[in-house]
Motif scaffolding. Structure first.
Motif, PDB file in Angstrom:
ATOM      1  N   ALA A   1       0.839  -1.202   0.000  1.00  0.00           N
ATOM      2  CA  ALA A   1       0.000   0.000   0.000  1.00  0.00           C
ATOM      3  C   ALA A   1       0.876   1.255   0.000  1.00  0.00           C
TER       4      ALA A   1
ATOM      5  N   VAL B   1      -5.792   4.084   7.426  1.00  0.00           N
ATOM      6  CA  VAL B   1      -4.996   3.119   8.199  1.00  0.00           C
ATOM      7  C   VAL B   1      -3.826   3.842   8.853  1.00  0.00           C
TER       8      VAL B   1
ATOM      9  N   LYS C   1      -0.613   3.331  11.669  1.00  0.00           N
ATOM     10  CA  LYS C   1       0.134   2.299  12.396  1.00  0.00           C
ATOM     11  C   LYS C   1       1.258   2.915  13.208  1.00  0.00           C
TER      12      LYS C   1
ATOM     13  N   VAL D   1      -2.364  -0.752  15.429  1.00  0.00           N
ATOM     14  CA  VAL D   1      -2.945  -0.427  14.125  1.00  0.00           C
ATOM     15  C   VAL D   1      -4.370   0.088  14.308  1.00  0.00           C
TER      16      VAL D   1
ATOM     17  N   ILE E   1      -7.813   1.541  12.251  1.00  0.00           N
ATOM     18  CA  ILE E   1      -8.468   1.719  10.953  1.00  0.00           C
ATOM     19  C   ILE E   1      -9.685   2.586  11.201  1.00  0.00           C
TER      20      ILE E   1
ATOM     21  N   GLU F   1      -1.255   4.597   5.874  1.00  0.00           N
ATOM     22  CA  GLU F   1      -1.287   3.749   4.668  1.00  0.00           C
ATOM     23  C   GLU F   1      -2.585   3.866   3.903  1.00  0.00           C
ATOM     24  N   GLU F   2      -2.467   3.673   2.629  1.00  0.00           N
ATOM     25  CA  GLU F   2      -3.628   3.473   1.764  1.00  0.00           C
ATOM     26  C   GLU F   2      -4.337   2.203   2.236  1.00  0.00           C
TER      27      GLU F   2
ATOM     28  N   LEU G   1      -6.093  -1.257   1.741  1.00  0.00           N
ATOM     29  CA  LEU G   1      -6.128  -2.274   0.686  1.00  0.00           C
ATOM     30  C   LEU G   1      -7.420  -3.070   0.793  1.00  0.00           C
TER      31      LEU G   1
ATOM     32  N   GLU H   1      -7.620 -11.264   3.031  1.00  0.00           N
ATOM     33  CA  GLU H   1      -6.317 -11.378   3.667  1.00  0.00           C
ATOM     34  C   GLU H   1      -5.886 -12.829   3.839  1.00  0.00           C
TER      35      GLU H   1
ATOM     36  N   LYS I   1      -8.668 -13.001  12.956  1.00  0.00           N
ATOM     37  CA  LYS I   1      -8.067 -12.126  13.970  1.00  0.00           C
ATOM     38  C   LYS I   1      -9.047 -11.530  14.965  1.00  0.00           C
TER      39      LYS I   1
ATOM     40  N   MET J   1      -2.613  -9.089   1.162  1.00  0.00           N
ATOM     41  CA  MET J   1      -3.983  -8.918   0.696  1.00  0.00           C
ATOM     42  C   MET J   1      -4.045  -9.466  -0.720  1.00  0.00           C
TER      43      MET J   1
ATOM     44  N   ILE K   1       0.845  -6.577   3.372  1.00  0.00           N
ATOM     45  CA  ILE K   1       0.335  -5.735   4.461  1.00  0.00           C
ATOM     46  C   ILE K   1       1.436  -5.552   5.498  1.00  0.00           C
ATOM     47  N   GLU K   2       2.080  -6.659   5.836  1.00  0.00           N
ATOM     48  CA  GLU K   2       3.147  -6.575   6.836  1.00  0.00           C
ATOM     49  C   GLU K   2       4.041  -7.803   6.761  1.00  0.00           C
TER      50      GLU K   2
HETATM   51  P1  AMP Z   1      -0.699  -5.261  10.716  1.00  0.00           P
HETATM   52  O1  AMP Z   1      -0.304  -5.275  12.167  1.00  0.00           O
HETATM   53  O2  AMP Z   1       0.118  -4.347   9.879  1.00  0.00           O
HETATM   54  O3  AMP Z   1      -0.851  -6.644  10.157  1.00  0.00           O
HETATM   55  O4  AMP Z   1      -2.212  -4.733  10.698  1.00  0.00           O
HETATM   56  C1  AMP Z   1      -3.240  -5.375  11.445  1.00  0.00           C
HETATM   57  C2  AMP Z   1      -4.426  -5.641  10.575  1.00  0.00           C
HETATM   58  O5  AMP Z   1      -4.964  -4.418  10.060  1.00  0.00           O
HETATM   59  C3  AMP Z   1      -4.114  -6.466   9.330  1.00  0.00           C
HETATM   60  O6  AMP Z   1      -4.124  -7.810   9.610  1.00  0.00           O
HETATM   61  C4  AMP Z   1      -5.240  -6.032   8.396  1.00  0.00           C
HETATM   62  O7  AMP Z   1      -6.421  -6.706   8.686  1.00  0.00           O
HETATM   63  C5  AMP Z   1      -5.424  -4.584   8.740  1.00  0.00           C
HETATM   64  N1  AMP Z   1      -4.616  -3.737   7.840  1.00  0.00           N
HETATM   65  C6  AMP Z   1      -3.376  -3.299   8.063  1.00  0.00           C
HETATM   66  N2  AMP Z   1      -2.937  -2.536   7.038  1.00  0.00           N
HETATM   67  C7  AMP Z   1      -3.942  -2.498   6.142  1.00  0.00           C
HETATM   68  C8  AMP Z   1      -4.109  -1.856   4.875  1.00  0.00           C
HETATM   69  N3  AMP Z   1      -3.156  -1.091   4.342  1.00  0.00           N
HETATM   70  N4  AMP Z   1      -5.278  -2.040   4.228  1.00  0.00           N
HETATM   71  C9  AMP Z   1      -6.255  -2.803   4.773  1.00  0.00           C
HETATM   72  N5  AMP Z   1      -6.167  -3.407   5.958  1.00  0.00           N
HETATM   73  C10 AMP Z   1      -5.027  -3.275   6.654  1.00  0.00           C
END
Ligand code: AMP
Ligand code: GLY
Length: 429
Positions: free
Chosen positions: A122, A147, A149, A159, A161, A190-191, A193, A197, A219, A278, A287-288
């Motif tokens: 993203a 988003v 973080k 995180v 949203i 972040e943009e 997405l 997932e 989750k 994603m 995503i990570e």
């Molecule tokens: P992360 O700790 O970065 O995995 O973020 C936790 C959760 O947030 C992820 O498992 C996704 O469900 C959601 N998430 C994180 N970043 C994004 C993104 N850029 N777009 C959509 N969902 C996201």
């Protein structure tokens, strides 16, 4: 060979159970472990973050292989410590150095790594108090949801949203003001997405790599993916919507450039890379990254791996993965996590866990459990993961759910919809 596993979750119980079955392993120790790992080896009361105690223990017990489960010791530099210790010269450790663990330890680092190596992800901007206005302007250019973080490790809570622009702007200021402590000194915006997932798992020796089975994790605490984020309430492997064409894309556009990027950046990465991604209309985007295996994903991913786990882990430590042949059970594995009522908020522990002996056809991986006066007690939010395999996802779900219903403790809660969303999936590539 004497082996030390660090950690106390379901993931570490999987490691322990499989390693205890290996003829290469003489004595197995788990620090600190749980009531399940005690049946595979000896639990040791050492924190995975107490490097001096780990060093002393390895010398005392002639440990030759250390397997850290969680990210904290890796991000804190355990691998650098072990490799730099004269006394631990002949001890192998399965994990990346701190520089590699920063793929998980810093969202800013991992985003800039992805962008500089052309890995699809993203769009983002990193914001500190110095460029707050730029951050607010960047939010204006994005479409909801927004988003945000915290840059550093925040125990899975960093995180946010947000659906609304003003709320997102306020949240940005709050994180920079210390809502998540020092982890939020930098914020990655972040943009958002869209898509479905899933997670891919790679084991690398720094040069070559093996793709482990993929998985989907659940989750949120509530059914239908509602409510607060947790460490994970269940997992399924393989993932029906991740067909060969999609997984080939993941390998070519994400895994290979990641391994090559680490090499180019001079980071000698040995260990797991967990890629959260994603699937947006058949196109994978990262995503990570995590620098370790997932939990509860390990309870399905490594559950399906049929190789001797010590052989696999040693091949990674000795840069011999190019020759390694992975054997995977083609059946579907489903794990259902039993948690203490109230988790991921506050919950009580110390309740007796009953009827474990009535569980049939599933494997119980303990997480938050402890043994006291001959009784198994709850000792954490996620208490145990119940894994079953079946010829298809429906069969595996049915076995895990049947057994999840049998195990009993006060305030037990579990999601009854694990895997149900996947029953109707046709391959999307
Ligand atoms: P992360 O700790 O970065 O995995 O973020 C936790 C959760 O947030 C992820 O498992 C996704 O469900 C959601 N998430 C994180 N970043 C994004 C993104 N850029 N777009 C959509 N969902 C996201
Ligand atoms: N289940 C998600 C994680 O291990 O981070």
């Amino acid at each position: 060979m004497n082996i030390l596993i660090l950690g106390s979750g379901g993931r570490e119980h999987v490691f322990a159970m499989k390693i205890s079955q290996s003829p290469i392993c003489s004595h197995l120790f788990i620090a600190p472990g749980n009531a399940g790992t005690m049946e595979c080896g000896a639990n040791v009361n050492i924190s995975p973050l107490d490097f001096d105690a780990i060093e002393a223990f390895c010398i005392k017990e002639n440990i030759k292989l250390i397997i850290p489960g969680p990210e904290d010791p890796l991000v804190a530099g355990l691998v650098d410590f072990v490799k730099g210790s004269e006394k631990l010269k002949n001890v192998a450790i399965l994990g990346p150095p701190k520089a590699g663990a920063m793929l998980e330890g810093s969202k800013d680092f991992s985003k800039s790594f992805m962008i500089s190596h052309g890995i699809p992800t993203a769009a983002y901007l990193t914001v500190t108090t110095d460029n707050l206005q730029q951050g607010l302007d960047f939010l204006e250019t994005l479409e909801a949801p927004y988003v945000l973080k915290a840059d550093g490790l925040a125990a899975g809570k960093g995180v946010l949203i947000e659906q609304d622009l003003d709320t997102a702007k306020n949240a940005l200021k709050e994180i920079l003001d210390g809502k998540f402590g020092n982890a939020g000194n930098k914020v990655v915006i972040e943009e958002f997405l869209h898509g479905i997932e899933m997670s891919c798992f790679v084991l690398t020796d720094g040069r070559d790599y093996i793709m482990l089975p993929e998985a989907k994790d659940y989750k949120r605490i509530g059914e239908g993916d509602q409510g607060l984020n947790t460490g994970g309430m269940g997992a399924v492997s393989p993932v029906p919507f991740a067909g060969k064409a999609f997984l080939d894309k993941v390998e070519n556009s994400i895994v290979k450039p990641t391994i090559q990027g680490l090499l180019k950046d001079g980071i000698p990465y040995c260990g797991f890379i967990f890629i959260g991604l994603m699937n947006s209309g058949g196109e994978p985007r990262v995503i990570e990254y995590n620098c370790r295996m997932g939990d509860p994903e390990t309870e399905v991913v490594l559950h399906r791996v049929e190789n001797d786990l010590v052989e696999l882990f040693l091949a990674a430590c000795q840069q011999e993965l190019a020759e390694f042949e992975l054997k995977v059970n083609p059946d579907t594995a489903v794990t259902v996590v039993l948690v203490s009522g109230g988790y991921p908020g506050s919950f009580e522990k110390g309740f007796e866990i009953k009827h474990l002996e009535q569980v049939t056809d599933s494997t119980i991986y303990h997480a938050g459990t402890k043994l006291e006066s001959g009784k198994t007690l709850t000792n954490g939010g996620r208490v145990m993961a119940i894994t079953s395999t079946g010829k298809n996802i429906k069969e595996a779900i049915a076995i895990s759910m049947r057994n999840a219903g049998k195990v009993d403790f006060n305030n037990k809660y579990y999601r009854k919809d694990i895997g149900l969303d996947l029953l109707t999936y046709h391959e999307q590539t």
